[in-house]
Motif scaffolding. Structure first.
Motif, PDB file in Angstrom:
ATOM      1  N   ASN A 196      -4.537   2.675  10.951  1.00 14.46           N
ATOM      2  CA  ASN A 196      -4.481   2.523  12.685  1.00 14.46           C
ATOM      3  C   ASN A 196      -2.533   2.061  12.837  1.00 14.46           C
ATOM      4  O   ASN A 196      -1.660   2.466  11.800  1.00 14.46           O
ATOM      5  CB  ASN A 196      -5.140   1.173  13.287  1.00 14.46           C
ATOM      6  CG  ASN A 196      -6.110   1.821  13.516  1.00 14.46           C
ATOM      7  OD1 ASN A 196      -7.144   0.506  12.562  1.00 14.46           O
ATOM      8  ND2 ASN A 196      -7.096   2.816  13.413  1.00 14.46           N
ATOM      9  N   TYR A 211       0.693  -0.789  -0.063  1.00 20.15           N
ATOM     10  CA  TYR A 211       0.076  -0.177  -0.300  1.00 20.15           C
ATOM     11  C   TYR A 211       1.092   1.363   0.149  1.00 20.15           C
ATOM     12  O   TYR A 211       0.023   2.244  -0.640  1.00 20.15           O
ATOM     13  CB  TYR A 211      -0.798  -0.201   1.077  1.00 20.15           C
ATOM     14  CG  TYR A 211      -1.820   1.279   1.549  1.00 20.15           C
ATOM     15  CD1 TYR A 211      -3.302   1.356   0.299  1.00 20.15           C
ATOM     16  CD2 TYR A 211      -2.058   1.579   2.247  1.00 20.15           C
ATOM     17  CE1 TYR A 211      -3.287   2.609   0.564  1.00 20.15           C
ATOM     18  CE2 TYR A 211      -3.370   2.643   2.642  1.00 20.15           C
ATOM     19  CZ  TYR A 211      -3.960   2.962   1.544  1.00 20.15           C
ATOM     20  OH  TYR A 211      -4.656   4.322   1.975  1.00 20.15           O
ATOM     21  N   ARG A 250      -5.640  -4.220  13.282  1.00 22.17           N
ATOM     22  CA  ARG A 250      -5.295  -3.509  15.008  1.00 22.17           C
ATOM     23  C   ARG A 250      -5.560  -4.889  15.879  1.00 22.17           C
ATOM     24  O   ARG A 250      -4.898  -4.557  16.566  1.00 22.17           O
ATOM     25  CB  ARG A 250      -5.588  -2.323  15.056  1.00 22.17           C
ATOM     26  CG  ARG A 250      -5.790  -1.884  16.768  1.00 22.17           C
ATOM     27  CD  ARG A 250      -6.902  -0.226  15.806  1.00 22.17           C
ATOM     28  NE  ARG A 250      -6.612   0.417  17.698  1.00 22.17           N
ATOM     29  CZ  ARG A 250      -7.742   0.045  18.640  1.00 22.17           C
ATOM     30  NH1 ARG A 250      -8.486  -1.104  18.779  1.00 22.17           N
ATOM     31  NH2 ARG A 250      -7.655   0.626  19.431  1.00 22.17           N
ATOM     32  N   THR A 310      -0.992  -0.122  11.409  1.00 25.70           N
ATOM     33  CA  THR A 310      -1.783  -1.077  10.494  1.00 25.70           C
ATOM     34  C   THR A 310      -2.797  -1.128   9.201  1.00 25.70           C
ATOM     35  O   THR A 310      -4.090   0.034   9.390  1.00 25.70           O
ATOM     36  CB  THR A 310      -2.348  -1.830  11.606  1.00 25.70           C
ATOM     37  OG1 THR A 310      -3.510  -1.695  12.397  1.00 25.70           O
ATOM     38  CG2 THR A 310      -0.521  -1.740  12.775  1.00 25.70           C
ATOM     39  N   GLY A 311      -2.901  -2.512   8.909  1.00 28.24           N
ATOM     40  CA  GLY A 311      -4.387  -1.967   7.994  1.00 28.24           C
ATOM     41  C   GLY A 311      -4.391  -3.031   6.930  1.00 28.24           C
ATOM     42  O   GLY A 311      -2.668  -3.600   7.109  1.00 28.24           O
ATOM     43  N   THR A 312      -5.258  -3.300   6.462  1.00 25.15           N
ATOM     44  CA  THR A 312      -5.552  -4.274   4.941  1.00 25.15           C
ATOM     45  C   THR A 312      -4.372  -4.126   4.614  1.00 25.15           C
ATOM     46  O   THR A 312      -4.346  -5.005   3.884  1.00 25.15           O
ATOM     47  CB  THR A 312      -7.385  -5.098   5.241  1.00 25.15           C
ATOM     48  OG1 THR A 312      -7.829  -4.822   5.765  1.00 25.15           O
ATOM     49  CG2 THR A 312      -7.024  -5.490   3.850  1.00 25.15           C
ATOM     50  N   GLY A 330      -3.671   7.562  10.396  1.00 28.71           N
ATOM     51  CA  GLY A 330      -3.382   7.867   8.888  1.00 28.71           C
ATOM     52  C   GLY A 330      -3.905   7.342   8.314  1.00 28.71           C
ATOM     53  O   GLY A 330      -5.804   7.719   9.133  1.00 28.71           O
ATOM     54  N   SER A 331      -4.854   8.033   7.348  1.00 34.90           N
ATOM     55  CA  SER A 331      -5.301   8.239   6.647  1.00 34.90           C
ATOM     56  C   SER A 331      -5.871   7.562   6.050  1.00 34.90           C
ATOM     57  O   SER A 331      -7.431   6.672   5.755  1.00 34.90           O
ATOM     58  CB  SER A 331      -4.979   9.066   4.511  1.00 34.90           C
ATOM     59  OG  SER A 331      -4.221   8.049   4.228  1.00 34.90           O
TER      60      SER A 331
HETATM   61  N1  PPE Z   1      -8.469   3.873   9.474  1.00 39.35           N
HETATM   62  C1  PPE Z   1      -8.533   4.326   8.232  1.00 39.35           C
HETATM   63  C2  PPE Z   1      -9.195   5.438   7.949  1.00 39.35           C
HETATM   64  C3  PPE Z   1      -8.275   3.158   7.285  1.00 39.35           C
HETATM   65  O1  PPE Z   1      -8.988   3.318   5.988  1.00 39.35           O
HETATM   66  C4  PPE Z   1      -7.820   1.662   7.593  1.00 39.35           C
HETATM   67  C5  PPE Z   1      -8.337   0.193   6.504  1.00 39.35           C
HETATM   68  C6  PPE Z   1      -7.684   1.332   8.838  1.00 39.35           C
HETATM   69  C7  PPE Z   1      -7.330   1.843   9.663  1.00 39.35           C
HETATM   70  C8  PPE Z   1      -7.562   0.266   9.647  1.00 39.35           C
HETATM   71  O2  PPE Z   1      -8.447  -0.858   9.306  1.00 39.35           O
HETATM   72  P1  PPE Z   1      -8.343  -2.329   8.777  1.00 39.35           P
HETATM   73  O3  PPE Z   1      -7.866  -2.391   7.469  1.00 39.35           O
HETATM   74  O4  PPE Z   1      -9.417  -2.943   9.301  1.00 39.35           O
HETATM   75  O5  PPE Z   1      -7.058  -2.899   9.656  1.00 39.35           O
HETATM   76  N2  PPE Z   1      -7.875   1.236   5.107  1.00 39.35           N
HETATM   77  C9  PPE Z   1      -8.843   0.542   3.897  1.00 39.35           C
HETATM   78  C10 PPE Z   1      -9.153   1.242   3.003  1.00 39.35           C
HETATM   79  C11 PPE Z   1      -7.586   2.251   1.975  1.00 39.35           C
HETATM   80  C12 PPE Z   1      -7.781   2.300   0.275  1.00 39.35           C
HETATM   81  O6  PPE Z   1      -7.439   2.723   0.057  1.00 39.35           O
HETATM   82  O7  PPE Z   1      -8.578   2.639   0.265  1.00 39.35           O
HETATM   83  C13 PPE Z   1      -7.763  -1.212   3.742  1.00 39.35           C
HETATM   84  O8  PPE Z   1      -6.784  -0.826   4.235  1.00 39.35           O
HETATM   85  O9  PPE Z   1      -8.085  -1.472   3.102  1.00 39.35           O
END
Ligand code: PPE
Length: 308
Positions: free
Chosen positions: A197, A128, A221, A255-257, A193-194
């Protein structure tokens, strides 16, 4: 450009990628009336596996509930639809994007006259925050934009409208030469972050903003918290974090998907720790990626096989 796949599921039918279109007067386009998920499917020795599928679809349904959108499918049925989209496109690994939105009907803010619709698409999505981010870490800034204040846009809902705020954070960061921005909440405490987490390690204690600091409750997270607490036996504090804690942290990571576990090398040009992936981050990243790619046993039941 996103690399096209063959099929998209749209309102109960599989349609060709290029035919997955909606009307320009759809409510979602004008008023941000859309909630969505981002899920990863990993290639494993036992075939493709989807990470935390039910947890993501549960969050999708929670987001829809907050915005009073009702879906005709049960959560289990919707999970099965996601798997079917992967199968039809013969993907080994992919990113899955289910979206629930208000379509074409009436115009005006009142959403009730517009139908609730849904689509599921899959595509290939690599690292990403760039190809070197996972190993080297990223340089980030603190954004001049804040995350949403409580009682404005609910941050527990993964709503498209929230991502207008994310875009302000991201564009400002990119134009200033950073990979990502960290937003503070309306009180000036660290939020996220945008699209990720945030975690901080200092003197062997892990800190992460609490749910009340305007964060999306990330599923990555949650997984990382499990590993840190259950396996690494580290103390984790969910609390308000001052901006300056970022600068004096031993380690920082997102952290994030999409981002998985991405180290942060500097914030506002201040080097974090040794300015590269720290030892806790590295151990965590390795363990996380081993589980999700099926190289270590799935002891937490995070993976759902795509193949029947
Ligand atoms: N905060 C935000 C604002 C956010 O968008 C994500 C995921 C997270 C935290 C982490 O969440 P999780 O994926 O459940 O661990 N953002 C998704 C979308 C990014 C995009 O550009 O589209 C992602 O990581 O899939």
């Amino acid at each position: 450009m996103v690399q096209k796949t063959d099929w998209i599921w749209l309102n109960g039918k599989f349609v060709k990628w290029e035919d997955a279109n909606i009307h320009v007067l759809s409510h979602a386009l004008h008023y941000g009336t859309s909630v969505f998920e981002g899920i990863r499917c990993y290639e494993t020795p036992k075939g493709p596996m989807v990470l935390r599928l039910k947890d993501h679809i549960q969050r999708l349904y929670n987001s829809a509930k907050i915005y009073r959108m009702e879906l005709p499918w049960t959560i289990d049925e919707y999970c099965e639809l996601c798997l079917e989209v992967i199968r039809r496109n013969k993907m080994k690994a992919c990113y899955i994007r289910p979206v629930v939105y208000r379509g074409y009907g009436e115009v005006g803010v009142n959403p009730f006259g517009c139908p609730v619709e849904s689509a599921i698409a899959v595509w290939d999505w690599g690292a990403y925050l760039g190809p070197e981010a996972l190993a080297k870490g990223v340089d980030v800034c603190v954004s001049s934009w804040n995350r949403m204040a409580p009682n404005t846009l609910p941050t527990m809902a993964k709503c498209a409208a929230n991502y207008m705020n994310s875009q302000l954070i991201k564009m400002e960061a990119i134009l200033a030469g950073y990979a990502e921005g960290i937003a503070l909440d309306v009180n000036g405490h660290v939020s996220e972050g945008s699209g990720e987490n945030l975690f901080l390690v200092r003197n062997n204690i892990v800190f992460t903003p609490s749910i009340a600091n305007a964060i999306l409750p990330g599923i990555t997270r949650d997984g990382v918290l499990t590993l840190l607490e259950k396996e690494f036996k580290m103390e984790v504090r969910h609390q308000a974090i001052m901006r300056e804690m970022l600068y004096i942290a031993d380690e920082l990571f997102f952290t994030g998907t999409a981002a998985e576990v991405t180290p942060i090398a500097s914030v506002d040009k201040i080097q974090i720790g040794a300015g590269k992936r720290g030892p806790v981050t590295e151990k965590l990243q390795t363990r996380y990626l081993q589980i999700v790619t099926g190289k270590a046993p799935d002891i937490y039941g995070w993976l759902t096989p795509v193949e029947k």
